[in-house]
Structures are given as C-alpha cells and as structure tokens.
Write a protein that holds these residues in place. Structure first.
Motif, PDB file in Angstrom:
ATOM      1  N   UNK A 152      16.054  -5.010  -1.841  1.00  0.00           N
ATOM      2  CA  UNK A 152      16.424  -3.781  -0.952  1.00  0.00           C
ATOM      3  C   UNK A 152      15.151  -3.242  -0.397  1.00  0.00           C
ATOM      4  N   UNK A 153      15.175  -2.551   0.489  1.00  0.00           N
ATOM      5  CA  UNK A 153      14.136  -1.721   1.185  1.00  0.00           C
ATOM      6  C   UNK A 153      13.702  -0.630  -0.153  1.00  0.00           C
ATOM      7  N   UNK A 154      12.304  -0.748  -0.039  1.00  0.00           N
ATOM      8  CA  UNK A 154      11.666   0.634  -0.716  1.00  0.00           C
ATOM      9  C   UNK A 154      10.489   1.119  -0.270  1.00  0.00           C
ATOM     10  N   UNK A 155      10.335   2.414  -0.722  1.00  0.00           N
ATOM     11  CA  UNK A 155       8.978   3.040  -0.366  1.00  0.00           C
ATOM     12  C   UNK A 155       7.973   3.016  -1.286  1.00  0.00           C
ATOM     13  N   UNK A 156       6.683   2.293  -0.985  1.00  0.00           N
ATOM     14  CA  UNK A 156       5.666   2.217  -1.992  1.00  0.00           C
ATOM     15  C   UNK A 156       4.942   3.663  -2.020  1.00  0.00           C
ATOM     16  N   UNK A 157       4.920   4.205  -3.399  1.00  0.00           N
ATOM     17  CA  UNK A 157       4.389   5.358  -3.571  1.00  0.00           C
ATOM     18  C   UNK A 157       2.940   5.289  -4.152  1.00  0.00           C
ATOM     19  N   UNK A 158       2.709   4.310  -5.064  1.00  0.00           N
ATOM     20  CA  UNK A 158       1.620   4.111  -5.736  1.00  0.00           C
ATOM     21  C   UNK A 158       1.269   2.561  -6.200  1.00  0.00           C
ATOM     22  N   UNK A 160       4.507  12.981   4.241  1.00  0.00           N
ATOM     23  CA  UNK A 160       3.956  14.272   3.672  1.00  0.00           C
ATOM     24  C   UNK A 160       5.157  14.898   2.715  1.00  0.00           C
ATOM     25  N   UNK A 161       6.255  14.733   2.722  1.00  0.00           N
ATOM     26  CA  UNK A 161       7.256  15.040   1.746  1.00  0.00           C
ATOM     27  C   UNK A 161       7.312  14.634   0.415  1.00  0.00           C
ATOM     28  N   UNK A 162       6.856  13.394   0.408  1.00  0.00           N
ATOM     29  CA  UNK A 162       7.057  12.420  -0.801  1.00  0.00           C
ATOM     30  C   UNK A 162       5.673  11.933  -1.282  1.00  0.00           C
ATOM     31  N   UNK A 163       4.553  12.321  -0.622  1.00  0.00           N
ATOM     32  CA  UNK A 163       3.389  11.604  -1.267  1.00  0.00           C
ATOM     33  C   UNK A 163       2.940  12.124  -2.639  1.00  0.00           C
ATOM     34  N   UNK A 164       3.598  13.309  -2.860  1.00  0.00           N
ATOM     35  CA  UNK A 164       3.092  13.827  -4.298  1.00  0.00           C
ATOM     36  C   UNK A 164       4.024  13.213  -5.478  1.00  0.00           C
ATOM     37  N   UNK A 165       4.910  12.163  -5.129  1.00  0.00           N
ATOM     38  CA  UNK A 165       5.854  11.724  -6.177  1.00  0.00           C
ATOM     39  C   UNK A 165       5.167  10.596  -6.886  1.00  0.00           C
ATOM     40  N   UNK A 166       3.972  10.193  -6.671  1.00  0.00           N
ATOM     41  CA  UNK A 166       3.354   9.080  -7.052  1.00  0.00           C
ATOM     42  C   UNK A 166       3.668   8.675  -8.634  1.00  0.00           C
ATOM     43  N   UNK A 167       4.213   9.235  -9.487  1.00  0.00           N
ATOM     44  CA  UNK A 167       4.469   9.003 -10.511  1.00  0.00           C
ATOM     45  C   UNK A 167       3.318   9.041 -11.579  1.00  0.00           C
ATOM     46  N   UNK A 199       0.804  -1.327  -0.051  1.00  0.00           N
ATOM     47  CA  UNK A 199      -0.007  -0.089  -0.010  1.00  0.00           C
ATOM     48  C   UNK A 199       1.066   1.222  -0.105  1.00  0.00           C
ATOM     49  N   UNK A 200       0.274   2.296  -0.578  1.00  0.00           N
ATOM     50  CA  UNK A 200       1.167   3.481  -0.618  1.00  0.00           C
ATOM     51  C   UNK A 200       1.481   3.823   0.993  1.00  0.00           C
ATOM     52  N   UNK A 201       2.845   4.438   1.216  1.00  0.00           N
ATOM     53  CA  UNK A 201       3.288   4.869   2.082  1.00  0.00           C
ATOM     54  C   UNK A 201       3.883   3.618   3.262  1.00  0.00           C
ATOM     55  N   UNK A 202       4.064   2.528   2.558  1.00  0.00           N
ATOM     56  CA  UNK A 202       4.543   1.224   3.290  1.00  0.00           C
ATOM     57  C   UNK A 202       5.941   0.983   2.576  1.00  0.00           C
ATOM     58  N   UNK A 203       6.729   0.649   3.665  1.00  0.00           N
ATOM     59  CA  UNK A 203       8.061   0.184   3.309  1.00  0.00           C
ATOM     60  C   UNK A 203       8.204  -1.520   3.252  1.00  0.00           C
ATOM     61  N   UNK A 204       8.687  -1.970   2.113  1.00  0.00           N
ATOM     62  CA  UNK A 204       8.774  -3.264   1.711  1.00  0.00           C
ATOM     63  C   UNK A 204      10.175  -3.592   1.310  1.00  0.00           C
ATOM     64  N   UNK A 205      10.563  -4.666   1.584  1.00  0.00           N
ATOM     65  CA  UNK A 205      11.952  -5.501   0.814  1.00  0.00           C
ATOM     66  C   UNK A 205      11.309  -6.036  -0.337  1.00  0.00           C
ATOM     67  N   UNK A 206      12.102  -5.474  -1.335  1.00  0.00           N
ATOM     68  CA  UNK A 206      11.842  -6.054  -2.747  1.00  0.00           C
ATOM     69  C   UNK A 206      12.661  -6.431  -3.604  1.00  0.00           C
TER      70      UNK A 206
END
Length: 172
Positions: A93-99, A165-172, A73-80
């Motif tokens: 590696x870990x990554x932040x889900x944006x969309x 809040x800083x990155x939610x607008x980066x949803x690509x 889900x957006x806002x979650x950190x996953x290893x992928x």
C-alpha cells in the motif's frame, strides 16, 4: 342428446389436450439453456482472480527482497509492504515517510477508504499516490508504523506541502 353433447364436448376437450402442439417447449428449453450459459460466463468474469491468473499487481517483486536504489526521505510517498496494525501479515500500500533513522523508517499508511470514526484522517489531493484508477486517498495519522528499508518498493513522489505542514510533527 344432452348426454351425448356433454360427452362429446368432453371428448373434444381431451382430444384437444392430447393433440396439442408442444413445439413451444423446445423454445422454452433453448431460452433456459442460453440463460444458464450466460450465467456461468458472467460468473467467471466476476471472479476475484485477475486476467491471466495473476493474484498480485504487475511490478510487485516476487523474488528476494532488497533495499531500494533510492532511500525514502521524510515527506515522500512510497508503495511499501506495510504491516497490519491488528495482527501478523502486511499489505502492499502507499504510505507517507515521516522519519528515517538508519535502516528504520517511520510511516503513516494511506488508504482508499475513509474511516470517519478514526481521529487524524486527512484527505489527500487526487493523484497523490499514483493510483491508476484515480481513487480518493486518505492519510491515517493515528497509528504510525515502524518499517525497514527493504519493505519499500516504489517512490510515488512528494506529499502536498500543505499536508506535510499538518503532519511533519508526527515523526514518532
């Protein structure tokens, strides 16, 4: 007499060298052998291979890939299994889900190395990625990746609300 004295001194010197105690050579040889053994053993301990011959951290899937039980889900950190930006291949590696759009997921990668030459690098709070070593982590927002659901392995948790809040607008 002077001639005899000189030759006598020469004979005494030669006799001293020939009859010299050489048992200390054995001690030097033993010290060198111990140093050689210690070097070989230490070199094995510094090998890039992990104990038991494992090359991959435990918990990584080695069989067929499958979609995780819980969808990212957006806002979650996953290893992928995140693809490299500059060529073929990928890295776990870990990554932040944006969309999330169907089976496609847009992420920003997280790294343990700070790259001050890259724009949009955000330091994450300690413990964000669930790293057992507690290394610092940095979110790189300048290059987003498109991934598929089957590339996600394990959910770590939600990102800090201030960072989101800083990155939610980066949803690509």
């Amino acid at each position: 007499m002077a001639v005899l004295g000189r030759s006598g001194a020469g004979r005494v010197g030669r006799r001293y060298l020939l009859g010299m105690d050489t048992s200390w050579w054995l001690a030097v040889l033993a010290v060198v052998a111990i140093a050689l053994v210690a070097t070989v053993v230490d070199g094995r301990g510094r090998s890039p291979r992990r104990p038991g011959g494992r090359l991959r951290p435990p918990g990584r899937p080695t069989g067929p890939r499958r979609v995780p039980k819980r969808r990212p889900q957006p806002g979650e950190i996953w290893w992928a299994d995140v693809p490299y930006e500059d060529g073929p291949g990928s890295k776990d590696r870990p990554c932040l889900v944006l969309a999330v759009r169907g089976k496609a997921v847009v992420v920003a990668k997280i790294t343990s190395k700070y790259h001050d030459e890259r724009p949009g690098v955000i330091a994450l709070p300690p413990g964000t990625v669930g790293d057992a070593r507690g290394r610092p982590s940095f979110l790189e927002t300048d290059e987003l990746r498109d991934m598929e659901l089957w590339e996600f392995r394990r959910r770590v948790g939600a990102v800090d609300p201030t960072v989101w809040d800083q990155v939610r607008h980066l949803r690509g």
